[in-house]
Design an enzyme around this catalytic site. Structure first.
Site, PDB file in Angstrom:
ATOM      1  N   ARG A  26       0.811  -1.219   0.000  1.00 56.92           N
ATOM      2  CA  ARG A  26       0.000   0.000   0.000  1.00 56.92           C
ATOM      3  C   ARG A  26       0.844   1.269   0.000  1.00 56.92           C
ATOM      4  O   ARG A  26       0.422   2.312   0.496  1.00 56.92           O
ATOM      5  CB  ARG A  26      -0.981   0.025   1.187  1.00 56.92           C
ATOM      6  CG  ARG A  26      -1.805  -1.246   1.366  1.00 56.92           C
ATOM      7  CD  ARG A  26      -2.594  -1.656   0.158  1.00 56.92           C
ATOM      8  NE  ARG A  26      -3.826  -0.940  -0.086  1.00 56.92           N
ATOM      9  CZ  ARG A  26      -4.990  -1.131   0.528  1.00 56.92           C
ATOM     10  NH1 ARG A  26      -5.097  -1.970   1.489  1.00 56.92           N
ATOM     11  NH2 ARG A  26      -6.059  -0.475   0.194  1.00 56.92           N
ATOM     12  N   ARG A  30      -2.478   7.081  -0.086  1.00 59.18           N
ATOM     13  CA  ARG A  30      -2.823   7.186   1.323  1.00 59.18           C
ATOM     14  C   ARG A  30      -1.850   7.998   2.170  1.00 59.18           C
ATOM     15  O   ARG A  30      -2.226   8.998   2.740  1.00 59.18           O
ATOM     16  CB  ARG A  30      -3.004   5.810   1.972  1.00 59.18           C
ATOM     17  CG  ARG A  30      -3.934   4.910   1.192  1.00 59.18           C
ATOM     18  CD  ARG A  30      -4.702   4.040   2.104  1.00 59.18           C
ATOM     19  NE  ARG A  30      -3.908   2.939   2.599  1.00 59.18           N
ATOM     20  CZ  ARG A  30      -4.392   1.936   3.304  1.00 59.18           C
ATOM     21  NH1 ARG A  30      -5.672   1.924   3.612  1.00 59.18           N
ATOM     22  NH2 ARG A  30      -3.628   0.970   3.719  1.00 59.18           N
ATOM     23  N   ARG A  39      -5.488  12.869  -5.847  1.00 66.54           N
ATOM     24  CA  ARG A  39      -6.751  12.227  -5.513  1.00 66.54           C
ATOM     25  C   ARG A  39      -7.866  13.265  -5.295  1.00 66.54           C
ATOM     26  O   ARG A  39      -8.988  13.086  -5.731  1.00 66.54           O
ATOM     27  CB  ARG A  39      -6.481  11.398  -4.246  1.00 66.54           C
ATOM     28  CG  ARG A  39      -7.607  10.898  -3.474  1.00 66.54           C
ATOM     29  CD  ARG A  39      -8.085   9.578  -4.013  1.00 66.54           C
ATOM     30  NE  ARG A  39      -8.985   8.995  -3.049  1.00 66.54           N
ATOM     31  CZ  ARG A  39     -10.153   9.524  -2.754  1.00 66.54           C
ATOM     32  NH1 ARG A  39     -10.558  10.612  -3.342  1.00 66.54           N
ATOM     33  NH2 ARG A  39     -10.917   8.932  -1.851  1.00 66.54           N
ATOM     34  N   ASP A  76      -6.862  -1.598  -7.610  1.00 64.63           N
ATOM     35  CA  ASP A  76      -7.412  -2.267  -6.431  1.00 64.63           C
ATOM     36  C   ASP A  76      -7.760  -3.699  -6.781  1.00 64.63           C
ATOM     37  O   ASP A  76      -7.999  -4.013  -7.951  1.00 64.63           O
ATOM     38  CB  ASP A  76      -8.663  -1.538  -5.916  1.00 64.63           C
ATOM     39  CG  ASP A  76      -8.933  -1.891  -4.454  1.00 64.63           C
ATOM     40  OD1 ASP A  76      -8.316  -1.286  -3.579  1.00 64.63           O
ATOM     41  OD2 ASP A  76      -9.724  -2.828  -4.203  1.00 64.63           O
ATOM     42  N   TYR A 152     -15.614 -10.622  -0.691  1.00 63.57           N
ATOM     43  CA  TYR A 152     -16.255  -9.318  -0.959  1.00 63.57           C
ATOM     44  C   TYR A 152     -17.490  -9.467  -1.850  1.00 63.57           C
ATOM     45  O   TYR A 152     -18.493  -8.774  -1.663  1.00 63.57           O
ATOM     46  CB  TYR A 152     -15.258  -8.349  -1.613  1.00 63.57           C
ATOM     47  CG  TYR A 152     -14.283  -7.762  -0.621  1.00 63.57           C
ATOM     48  CD1 TYR A 152     -14.691  -6.802   0.296  1.00 63.57           C
ATOM     49  CD2 TYR A 152     -12.956  -8.162  -0.585  1.00 63.57           C
ATOM     50  CE1 TYR A 152     -13.805  -6.261   1.222  1.00 63.57           C
ATOM     51  CE2 TYR A 152     -12.058  -7.628   0.330  1.00 63.57           C
ATOM     52  CZ  TYR A 152     -12.486  -6.681   1.234  1.00 63.57           C
ATOM     53  OH  TYR A 152     -11.612  -6.155   2.140  1.00 63.57           O
TER      54      TYR A 152
END
Ligand code: CP3
Length: 344
Positions: A26, A30, A39, A76, A152
Site C-alpha cells: 500500500r 494514502r 486524488r 485495487d 467481498y
C-alpha cells in the site's frame, strides 16, 4: 527494457545481493500528501484507478519520494469483481461496498469470466508506468486471491466475520467452487495481461486467508491460488496470505517464488516451514512506524538479523496505515538499505 535496479528479482532467484531490497504494501497512495493532491482533484478513488496517466503518476511517487526498490501499480483488487459484472463503490472513509452481491446460483448467471479488455485502464497504467520509469525499478502487478475476492462478492463489503461468505462454504459448496473458479479464470487472464503490459513480478493478496479453518483454506483458497501460480509462468509470483500461519507448510509446496509474512508469524519458524527454495517477504508490524526514530531503527535491525541477508525482501507485515508519517516510512526504507549492506 533493461532494469537498472533488479535487486528484488535477483533476491527472488536466491542470488547473493549487495543489500536487501525493500518496498511497502500500500505504498502507492494514502500516506503521501502528493497522492492526496492528485486524488482530491478527482471525484474519488475509482476515477483515479480508471485514469491511466494519473494512476501511473501515483505509482511512481513512492519510488521518487520514498526510495523503494519496486513500484506497485496503483489499482485495487476489486477491479476483478467489477470486470466480472459486479461493480463496487468506494465509500469515503469507510471502504468498499457492492450494491448487488452473489447470493444464489441465479446470480452466477448474471456474471461472467472477465477478460483483459474489461480492465484496460490498469493495463494502460502499467504501460505508461513502464515508459516513465525508464527501468529504474521493477513493476509489481497484483490481484486478490480468489477467496478474498469471493468474500467481498458474497458479503458485499468489509466485515468482522464475513459470515455470509463463510456460510456459503457450508450451505452451497458447489456454488462456492463455481464462483471461485470463475474468479480464478478471470484473475489468470488479468495477471497475464498485466505481465504483457509490463509487470515484472506479481503478488496475490489473500487478505482474508486467516478466517478459514486449515482444511477449508486448502479446499477453498489454496487450490485456486495454486492454479494461478501454475498458470503464470512468465514472471515470479508472491503469495501473501494474511493470518494464515497454519498454511505455511502448504505454501511451501505451491508454485510460487515468494511468500509474504505478517508480523505475527515467527521469522525463523516460517523459514523452516517454507524451506530453502522460497524467498520470504515482510514482516515489520506497521505500528512500529508510530514509534520514535531510534525504536524504528532498532526494530528494523532486529528484523533484518532474523531474516538474514539472503532470500529476503523487506516489507511491512500488512499495508502501511494511512496516518503514518512519510518521514518514518523513509526512515524504514533507509535503515533497511544501510543496515542490510553491513550484515553481508
Ligand atoms: O499497494 C499499493 O500501494 C497499490 C494499490 C493497492 C490499493 N489496494 C489501493 C487502495 C493495493 C495493492 C490494494 C489491495 C487491496 N484492496 C487489498 C489487499 C491488501 C490488503 O490491504 O489487505 C484489499 C483487501 C483491498 C480492498 C480495499 N480497497 C479496501 C478494504 C479499501 C478501503 C480501506 C483502505 O484500505 O483504505 C480500499 C481502498 C483503497 N485501495 C485505497 C487505496 C490507496 C484508499 C482509498 C482512497 O485513497 O480513497
Amino acid at each position: 527494457m533493461h532494469l537498472k535496479n533488479d535487486l528484488i528479482l535477483r533476491t527472488i532467484k536466491g542470488e547473493k545481493t549487495e543489500r536487501t531490497p525493500v518496498w511497502l504494501m500500500r505504498q502507492a497512495g494514502r500516506i503521501l500528501p502528493e497522492y492526496r493532491a492528485v486524488r482530491n482533484s478527482l471525484s474519488g478513488f475509482k476515477e483515479l484507478v480508471e485514469t491511466p496517466e494519473l494512476a501511473a503518476e501515483v505509482t511512481i511517487q513512492p519510488v521518487d519520494i520514498l526510495g523503494v526498490d519496486a513500484a506497485i501499480i496503483f489499482s485495487d483488487i476489486l477491479v476483478i469483481p467489477e470486470a466480472m459484472g459486479l461493480p463496487y463503490e468506494m465509500i469515503e472513509k469507510k471502504g468498499p461496498r457492492f450494491p448487488s452481491t452473489i447470493k444464489s446460483a441465479a446470480d452466477l448467471k448474471k456474471i461472467k469470466v472477465a477478460g483483459a479488455d474489461d480492465i484496460s485502464y490498469t493495463l494502460e497504467a502499467i504501460k505508461i508506468t513502464k515508459r516513465e520509469l525508464h527501468g529504474r525499478v521493477p513493476i509489481i502487478g497484483f490481484a486478490g486471491a480468489p477467496w478474498t475476492i469471493f468474500a467481498y462478492m458474497v458479503e458485499g463489503s468489509g466485515s468482522k466475520t464475513f459470515s455470509k461468505a463463510r456460510a456459503m462454504l457450508y450451505t452451497d459448496p458447489n456454488m462456492a467452487h463455481q464462483l471461485l473458479q470463475m474468479i480464478t479464470d478471470s484473475t489468470i487472464n488479468y495477471l497475464k495481461a498485466q505481465i504483457a503490459a509490463g509487470a515484472d513480478l506479481v503478488q496475490i493478496f489473500d487478505s482474508w486467508a486467516g478466517i478459514l479453518s486449515p482444511v477449508q483454506y486448502e479446499q477453498f483458497s489454496l487450490k485456486y491460488i495454486s492454479q494461478i501460480c501454475d498458470a503464470i509462468t512468465e514472471v515470479p509470483k508472491t503469495v501473501f496470505a494474511k493470518d494464515a500461519y497454519f498454511a505455511r507448510k502448504l505454501l511451501s509446496q505451491i508454485n510460487c517464488n515468494t511468500v509474504g509474512l505478517d508480523w505475527c508469524m515467527d521469522i525463523k519458524e516460517s523459514r523452516q516451514l517454507l524451506g530453502e527454495n522460497k524467498t520470504v517477504q515482510g514482516n515489520l508490524d506497521p505500528c512500529v512506524l508510530y514509534a520514535d526514530e531510534s525504536r524504528i531503527q532498532e526494530a528494523v535491525k532486529t528484523m533484518l538479523n532474523e531474516f538474514g541477508p539472503q532470500r529476503h525482501i523487506a516489507n511491512l507485515g500488512h499495508g502501511v496505515y494511512p496516518d503514518t508519517d512519510p518521514g518514518k516510512v523513509r526512515l524504514f526504507v533507509d535503515t533497511v538499505k544501510e543496515y542490510s549492506t553491513k550484515i553481508r
